[in-house]
Design an enzyme around this catalytic site. Structure first.
Site, PDB file in Angstrom:
ATOM      1  N   HIS A 106       0.890  -1.163   0.000  1.00 39.14           N
ATOM      2  CA  HIS A 106       0.000   0.000   0.000  1.00 39.14           C
ATOM      3  C   HIS A 106       0.927   1.211   0.000  1.00 39.14           C
ATOM      4  O   HIS A 106       2.006   1.172   0.615  1.00 39.14           O
ATOM      5  CB  HIS A 106      -0.817   0.127   1.282  1.00 39.14           C
ATOM      6  CG  HIS A 106      -1.707  -1.031   1.590  1.00 39.14           C
ATOM      7  ND1 HIS A 106      -1.276  -2.137   2.266  1.00 39.14           N
ATOM      8  CD2 HIS A 106      -3.030  -1.220   1.363  1.00 39.14           C
ATOM      9  CE1 HIS A 106      -2.301  -2.979   2.423  1.00 39.14           C
ATOM     10  NE2 HIS A 106      -3.370  -2.448   1.889  1.00 39.14           N
ATOM     11  N   ASP A 109       2.541   2.055   3.270  1.00 41.04           N
ATOM     12  CA  ASP A 109       3.420   1.062   3.889  1.00 41.04           C
ATOM     13  C   ASP A 109       4.861   1.474   3.610  1.00 41.04           C
ATOM     14  O   ASP A 109       5.765   1.194   4.394  1.00 41.04           O
ATOM     15  CB  ASP A 109       3.259  -0.333   3.257  1.00 41.04           C
ATOM     16  CG  ASP A 109       1.864  -0.901   3.388  1.00 41.04           C
ATOM     17  OD1 ASP A 109       1.137  -0.504   4.317  1.00 41.04           O
ATOM     18  OD2 ASP A 109       1.507  -1.760   2.545  1.00 41.04           O
TER      19      ASP A 109
HETATM   20  C1  XLS Z   1      -7.511  -6.704   4.247  1.00 42.66           C
HETATM   21  C2  XLS Z   1      -7.000  -6.898   2.900  1.00 42.66           C
HETATM   22  C3  XLS Z   1      -5.848  -5.989   2.505  1.00 42.66           C
HETATM   23  C4  XLS Z   1      -5.695  -5.990   1.021  1.00 42.66           C
HETATM   24  C5  XLS Z   1      -4.935  -4.829   0.475  1.00 42.66           C
HETATM   25  O1  XLS Z   1      -8.253  -7.500   4.799  1.00 42.66           O
HETATM   26  O2  XLS Z   1      -6.648  -8.233   2.752  1.00 42.66           O
HETATM   27  O3  XLS Z   1      -4.696  -6.380   3.157  1.00 42.66           O
HETATM   28  O4  XLS Z   1      -5.097  -7.157   0.574  1.00 42.66           O
HETATM   29  O5  XLS Z   1      -5.497  -3.619   0.791  1.00 42.66           O
END
Ligand code: XLS
Ligand code: NI
Ligand code: NI
Length: 441
Positions: A106, A109
């Site tokens: 993200h 991150d």
């Molecule tokens: C959350 C999601 C997130 C997505 C990306 O539950 O899995 O981690 O994979 O935003």
């Protein structure tokens, strides 16, 4: 153990190698042999394993009852840029030691969000340059990027589904920047997970407008990226709930309907996550099959839930039999279209050694590899395919084949039924199918 200035974070851990099932070395693969060919492709090509930046480098184990427990040596710098560089160094050291080829992130991150949009954009651009150099030096690639439009309090009422246009536009700006970053890094795909695209109460919600707005928003994002020359695939990642009560992308079937309704079927596919499938009261293999049937099986977020509770616990995969059922779908539908297997999973709050991050990913990769081998053996060597074919044999000849070819009318069904009398009882043989899986695992 703080390793400031020392670039090796995972000391004492070398490259993780395949040593086979007889090995007692916990830091070796028992089943994941990247070069091994299964069903015409190497394991490496089948899976395209990826590290998730958020869990592996950012998540320190906090839960609603207590703070994080993990002290990451790459998270000590107070300067945002320096902290982001340290995190990137740790990321690439980890990915290359695991022998993985990919990572996913993200936007925030990578580097902490700043107080203003302009400063945040500057930060993302600067860390992207750093990551580019790391990718070039290591050969590691970006499987997908995404933007976190769910953590910041401004998105408490949603991002693209927000009732306030100003917030929707703010999310648009963030997605543009995240797309720019993904494209600059040669990202192969881009993900939309709508964490807060849903609602808590229908009383204060105009559901139709919110969903139409999401459709417009996704089209704008797609048009922008295509206009910039992005040729990768966009993925919707379904999840039924958490954090919102009703998430619009509930499951694969719901998301496919939205994709078609918004006219996005040529550009979008699905990223199926194991724990999201089970939260929707489906199995992982069910979700994979629904996606595959629509030609939209794009990518996988690998993890697992816990049968004794109903949260997105994001544990690492370790159930070979269940993963084997998923790998049957995977192999029979020709694998993933554009994506890979991203470990969207975290070590437990009390797994506090840095080594645990390696053990967890090794276990996850071995589970998928072992399941792939079993599924391939079942398909190639067992009675499984024959039994399945036999179950539907009535559509392969005679009136059944005519029906399947669309050549019959309801009156023909009537005539057939009248001529044939009460159909024979035919067993579904579920236990026999289950025994075959057990026999080959
Ligand atoms: C959350 C999601 C997130 C997505 C990306 O539950 O899995 O981690 O994979 O935003
Ligand atoms: Ni996910
Ligand atoms: Ni998830």
């Amino acid at each position: 153990m703080v390793l400031l200035g020392d670039k090796e974070y995972f000391k004492g851990i070398g490259e993780i190698k395949f040593e086979g099932k007889e090995s007692d070395n916990p830091l070796a693969y028992k089943f994941y042999n990247p070069a091994q060919v299964v069903a015409g492709k190497t394991m490496r090509e089948h899976f395209k394993f990826a590290m998730a930046y958020w869990h592996t480098l950012c998540g320190t184990g906090g839960d609603p009852f207590g703070p994080g427990t993990k002290q990451f040596p790459w998270s000590v710098a107070s300067d945002a840029r320096k902290a982001a560089e340290d995190k990137a160094d740790a990321a690439f050291e980890f990915i290359t030691k695991m022998g993985f080829d990919y990572y996913c992130f993200h936007d925030f991150d990578l580097i902490d969000e700043a107080d203003t949009l302009a400063e945040s954009e500057k930060r993302i651009h600067s860390i992207v340059e750093y990551l580019k150099a790391k990718q070039n030096a290591s050969g590691v690639k970006l499987l997908w990027g995404t933007s976190n439009c769910f953590s910041n309090p401004r998105y408490m009422n949603g991002a693209a589904s927000n009732p306030d246009f100003d917030v929707l536009a703010r999310a648009g700006a963030q997605v543009k920047i995240a797309l720019d970053a993904t494209m600059a890094l040669g990202g192969e795909n881009y993900v939309f997970w709508g964490g807060r695209e849903g609602y808590m109460s229908l009383l204060n919600t105009n559901m139709k407008l919110e969903q139409d707005n999401i459709g417009r928003f996704l089209n704008m994002a797609k048009d922008y990226a295509r206009g910039q020359g992005f040729t990768g695939t966009f993925f919707i990642e379904p999840k039924p709930m958490e954090p919102t009560k009703h998430q619009y992308d509930f499951d694969a079937a719901t998301s496919i309907n939205s994709i078609r309704e918004y006219g996005l079927q040529d550009d979008f596919k699905l990223n199926i996550e194991v724990n999201h499938a089970t939260l929707a009261q489906h199995t992982f293999q069910h979700e994979l099959q629904v996606a595959a049937n629509a030609g939209m099986l794009g990518s996988i977020d690998a993890n697992r839930g816990d049968y004794q509770n109903g949260w997105d616990t994001d544990q690492f995969p370790n159930n070979v039999l269940e993963t084997t059922e998923a790998m049957l779908v995977f192999l029979k539908s020709g694998g993933l279209q554009g994506g890979g297997v991203n470990f969207d999973a975290k070590t437990r709050r009390n797994s506090t050694d840095l080594e645990d991050i390696f053990l967890a990913h090794i276990g996850g990769a071995d589970t998928f590899a072992r399941a792939l081998l079993v599924a391939d053996a079942v398909i190639q060597n067992s009675a499984y395919e024959g039994l399945l074919q036999k179950r539907y044999a009535s559509f392969a000849s005679g009136k059944g084949a005519e029906f399947a070819a669309g050549k019959l009318a309801l009156k023909d069904l009537y005539d057939h039924a009248v001529a044939n009398g009460e159909p024979q009882q035919i067993s579904g043989k579920q236990e026999m199918f289950e025994n075959i899986l057990n026999q080959y695992s």
